[in-house]
Write a protein that holds these residues in place. Structure first.
Motif, PDB file in Angstrom:
ATOM      1  N   CYS A 103       0.854  -1.175   0.000  1.00  0.00           N
ATOM      2  CA  CYS A 103       0.000   0.000   0.000  1.00  0.00           C
ATOM      3  C   CYS A 103       0.891   1.225   0.000  1.00  0.00           C
ATOM      4  O   CYS A 103       2.093   1.124   0.107  1.00  0.00           O
ATOM      5  CB  CYS A 103      -0.916   0.023   1.215  1.00  0.00           C
ATOM      6  SG  CYS A 103      -0.059   0.401   2.738  1.00  0.00           S
ATOM      7  N   ASP A 104       0.276   2.376  -0.093  1.00  0.00           N
ATOM      8  CA  ASP A 104       1.044   3.594   0.023  1.00  0.00           C
ATOM      9  C   ASP A 104       1.552   3.690   1.453  1.00  0.00           C
ATOM     10  O   ASP A 104       0.802   3.500   2.395  1.00  0.00           O
ATOM     11  CB  ASP A 104       0.174   4.818  -0.279  1.00  0.00           C
ATOM     12  CG  ASP A 104      -0.200   4.894  -1.746  1.00  0.00           C
ATOM     13  OD1 ASP A 104       0.475   4.235  -2.564  1.00  0.00           O
ATOM     14  OD2 ASP A 104      -1.160   5.616  -2.075  1.00  0.00           O
ATOM     15  N   ALA A 105       2.843   3.976   1.598  1.00  0.00           N
ATOM     16  CA  ALA A 105       3.409   4.126   2.932  1.00  0.00           C
ATOM     17  C   ALA A 105       2.999   5.460   3.525  1.00  0.00           C
ATOM     18  O   ALA A 105       2.953   5.614   4.722  1.00  0.00           O
ATOM     19  CB  ALA A 105       4.920   4.003   2.879  1.00  0.00           C
ATOM     20  N   GLY A 106       2.707   6.431   2.673  1.00  0.00           N
ATOM     21  CA  GLY A 106       2.300   7.723   3.191  1.00  0.00           C
ATOM     22  C   GLY A 106       2.458   8.817   2.172  1.00  0.00           C
ATOM     23  O   GLY A 106       2.704   8.576   0.999  1.00  0.00           O
ATOM     24  N   LYS A 107       2.341  10.032   2.673  1.00  0.00           N
ATOM     25  CA  LYS A 107       2.545  11.190   1.821  1.00  0.00           C
ATOM     26  C   LYS A 107       3.149  12.303   2.649  1.00  0.00           C
ATOM     27  O   LYS A 107       3.036  12.316   3.879  1.00  0.00           O
ATOM     28  CB  LYS A 107       1.253  11.620   1.148  1.00  0.00           C
ATOM     29  CG  LYS A 107       0.116  11.970   2.063  1.00  0.00           C
ATOM     30  CD  LYS A 107      -1.143  12.230   1.260  1.00  0.00           C
ATOM     31  CE  LYS A 107      -2.357  12.211   2.192  1.00  0.00           C
ATOM     32  NZ  LYS A 107      -3.582  12.247   1.456  1.00  0.00           N
ATOM     33  N   ARG A 140       5.833   4.612  -3.310  1.00  0.00           N
ATOM     34  CA  ARG A 140       4.986   4.412  -2.136  1.00  0.00           C
ATOM     35  C   ARG A 140       4.716   5.683  -1.343  1.00  0.00           C
ATOM     36  O   ARG A 140       3.757   5.752  -0.588  1.00  0.00           O
ATOM     37  CB  ARG A 140       5.627   3.378  -1.211  1.00  0.00           C
ATOM     38  CG  ARG A 140       5.668   1.993  -1.828  1.00  0.00           C
ATOM     39  CD  ARG A 140       6.328   0.946  -0.946  1.00  0.00           C
ATOM     40  NE  ARG A 140       6.136   1.162   0.467  1.00  0.00           N
ATOM     41  CZ  ARG A 140       7.088   0.992   1.379  1.00  0.00           C
ATOM     42  NH1 ARG A 140       8.291   0.628   1.035  1.00  0.00           N
ATOM     43  NH2 ARG A 140       6.834   1.194   2.658  1.00  0.00           N
ATOM     44  N   VAL A 141       5.607   6.660  -1.459  1.00  0.00           N
ATOM     45  CA  VAL A 141       5.456   7.913  -0.713  1.00  0.00           C
ATOM     46  C   VAL A 141       5.353   9.050  -1.719  1.00  0.00           C
ATOM     47  O   VAL A 141       6.219   9.198  -2.576  1.00  0.00           O
ATOM     48  CB  VAL A 141       6.655   8.152   0.235  1.00  0.00           C
ATOM     49  CG1 VAL A 141       6.468   9.450   1.000  1.00  0.00           C
ATOM     50  CG2 VAL A 141       6.837   6.985   1.185  1.00  0.00           C
ATOM     51  N   LYS A 142       4.304   9.829  -1.604  1.00  0.00           N
ATOM     52  CA  LYS A 142       4.062  10.924  -2.541  1.00  0.00           C
ATOM     53  C   LYS A 142       4.265  12.272  -1.858  1.00  0.00           C
ATOM     54  O   LYS A 142       3.901  12.446  -0.697  1.00  0.00           O
ATOM     55  CB  LYS A 142       2.641  10.858  -3.106  1.00  0.00           C
ATOM     56  CG  LYS A 142       2.314   9.549  -3.794  1.00  0.00           C
ATOM     57  CD  LYS A 142       3.159   9.343  -5.017  1.00  0.00           C
ATOM     58  CE  LYS A 142       2.850   8.005  -5.658  1.00  0.00           C
ATOM     59  NZ  LYS A 142       3.894   7.524  -6.504  1.00  0.00           N
ATOM     60  N   VAL A 143       4.841  13.200  -2.606  1.00  0.00           N
ATOM     61  CA  VAL A 143       4.974  14.573  -2.139  1.00  0.00           C
ATOM     62  C   VAL A 143       3.806  15.345  -2.731  1.00  0.00           C
ATOM     63  O   VAL A 143       3.590  15.328  -3.944  1.00  0.00           O
ATOM     64  CB  VAL A 143       6.317  15.194  -2.583  1.00  0.00           C
ATOM     65  CG1 VAL A 143       6.395  16.649  -2.167  1.00  0.00           C
ATOM     66  CG2 VAL A 143       7.480  14.402  -2.007  1.00  0.00           C
ATOM     67  N   LYS A 144       3.031  16.010  -1.878  1.00  0.00           N
ATOM     68  CA  LYS A 144       1.874  16.767  -2.345  1.00  0.00           C
ATOM     69  C   LYS A 144       1.974  18.200  -1.850  1.00  0.00           C
ATOM     70  O   LYS A 144       2.272  18.443  -0.678  1.00  0.00           O
ATOM     71  CB  LYS A 144       0.580  16.133  -1.837  1.00  0.00           C
ATOM     72  CG  LYS A 144       0.364  14.740  -2.380  1.00  0.00           C
ATOM     73  CD  LYS A 144      -1.025  14.274  -2.157  1.00  0.00           C
ATOM     74  CE  LYS A 144      -1.136  12.878  -2.751  1.00  0.00           C
ATOM     75  NZ  LYS A 144      -2.373  12.621  -3.361  1.00  0.00           N
ATOM     76  N   LEU A 145       1.714  19.117  -2.747  1.00  0.00           N
ATOM     77  CA  LEU A 145       1.693  20.530  -2.381  1.00  0.00           C
ATOM     78  C   LEU A 145       0.335  20.843  -1.785  1.00  0.00           C
ATOM     79  O   LEU A 145      -0.690  20.342  -2.241  1.00  0.00           O
ATOM     80  CB  LEU A 145       1.959  21.392  -3.612  1.00  0.00           C
ATOM     81  CG  LEU A 145       3.314  21.162  -4.279  1.00  0.00           C
ATOM     82  CD1 LEU A 145       3.451  22.030  -5.519  1.00  0.00           C
ATOM     83  CD2 LEU A 145       4.450  21.436  -3.318  1.00  0.00           C
ATOM     84  N   THR A 146       0.326  21.662  -0.743  1.00  0.00           N
ATOM     85  CA  THR A 146      -0.904  21.959  -0.035  1.00  0.00           C
ATOM     86  C   THR A 146      -1.039  23.457   0.209  1.00  0.00           C
ATOM     87  O   THR A 146      -0.093  24.209  -0.015  1.00  0.00           O
ATOM     88  CB  THR A 146      -0.955  21.189   1.309  1.00  0.00           C
ATOM     89  OG1 THR A 146      -2.222  21.384   1.905  1.00  0.00           O
ATOM     90  CG2 THR A 146       0.133  21.635   2.248  1.00  0.00           C
ATOM     91  N   GLY A 147      -2.182  23.839   0.676  1.00  0.00           N
ATOM     92  CA  GLY A 147      -2.419  25.234   1.031  1.00  0.00           C
ATOM     93  C   GLY A 147      -1.772  25.562   2.365  1.00  0.00           C
ATOM     94  O   GLY A 147      -1.004  24.779   2.921  1.00  0.00           O
ATOM     95  N   CYS A 148      -2.114  26.697   2.898  1.00  0.00           N
ATOM     96  CA  CYS A 148      -1.500  27.212   4.121  1.00  0.00           C
ATOM     97  C   CYS A 148      -1.661  26.241   5.289  1.00  0.00           C
ATOM     98  O   CYS A 148      -2.740  25.700   5.529  1.00  0.00           O
ATOM     99  CB  CYS A 148      -2.125  28.559   4.471  1.00  0.00           C
ATOM    100  SG  CYS A 148      -1.330  29.346   5.881  1.00  0.00           S
ATOM    101  N   LEU A 149      -0.566  26.039   6.020  1.00  0.00           N
ATOM    102  CA  LEU A 149      -0.567  25.168   7.193  1.00  0.00           C
ATOM    103  C   LEU A 149      -0.570  25.974   8.499  1.00  0.00           C
ATOM    104  O   LEU A 149      -0.258  25.451   9.561  1.00  0.00           O
ATOM    105  CB  LEU A 149       0.645  24.221   7.148  1.00  0.00           C
ATOM    106  CG  LEU A 149       0.618  23.203   6.003  1.00  0.00           C
ATOM    107  CD1 LEU A 149       1.932  22.455   5.909  1.00  0.00           C
ATOM    108  CD2 LEU A 149      -0.533  22.235   6.170  1.00  0.00           C
TER     109      LEU A 149
END
Length: 185
Positions: A103-107, A140-149
């Motif tokens: 499975c995907d290990a994470g992101k 397995r690990v994806k880098v995703k850009l996100t909005g303000c944290l």
């Protein structure tokens, strides 16, 4: 959202440290030392009755079983399926057999808002992708850009899932440590 897990087989050869006993006399975990590392192995009901609770620490054992990644907890749980006493032990060892269900290990979420981006978020993002590729984790690990944290003054900001670990002021040179900490065993 599907609930997938990563499971694999394991084999440990090491010495008994102790038992973790709950509710009077029920063995819940077996503590085992392999070289300098300690492992807690969950004991299923079937094995509890077979174990001699008076076994002395230092006894050499070979334990096989299943290793399952618990996403909510963020670590692997080991459950014993077979335990053997070893009168003449091999050297201590840990062996993990290939995964039986992948499975995907994470992101990894990276803030892409201007404040984080100006403070080096783009470089951190690029370094993350390179590090995942070098370690063979990019599938397995994806880098995703996100909005303000919501930590704009402490950018660049990164959140590692499924652990929900938040990091502020991440520098490109720290990326390898983060990847190793969360995604290598």
């Amino acid at each position: 959202m599907s609930k997938t897990t990563t499971t694999s087989q394991f084999r440990l050869i090491g010495q008994l440290e102790s038992f973790v006993i709950k509710k009077g006399d029920k063995i819940k975990y077996l503590r085992m030392k392999v070289e300098e590392k300690e492992y807690w192995l969950k004991m299923p009901k079937k094995l509890r009755s077979e174990m001699d609770i008076k076994m002395i620490p230092g006894t050499w054992l070979e334990v096989t079983g299943n290793r399952e990644f618990k996403k909510k907890k963020g670590f692997f749980e080991l459950e014993a399926s077979q335990i053997k006493l070893l009168p003449n032990p091999d050297k201590p060892c840990v062996a993990i057999v290939a995964e039986t269900e992948s499975c995907d290990a994470g992101k990894i979420l990276v803030c892409q808002k201007s404040s984080c981006w100006k403070r080096g978020g783009k470089s951190v993002c690029q370094q993350l992708e390179q590090e995942l590729e070098q370690q063979g984790l990019s599938d397995r690990v994806k880098v995703k850009l996100t909005g303000c944290l919501k930590q704009c003054k402490k950018g660049p900001n990164v959140v590692i899932m499924p652990h929900k670990a938040r990091y502020c002021q991440v520098q490109p040179g720290e990326v390898d440590k983060l990847v190793n900490k969360h995604f290598t065993t």
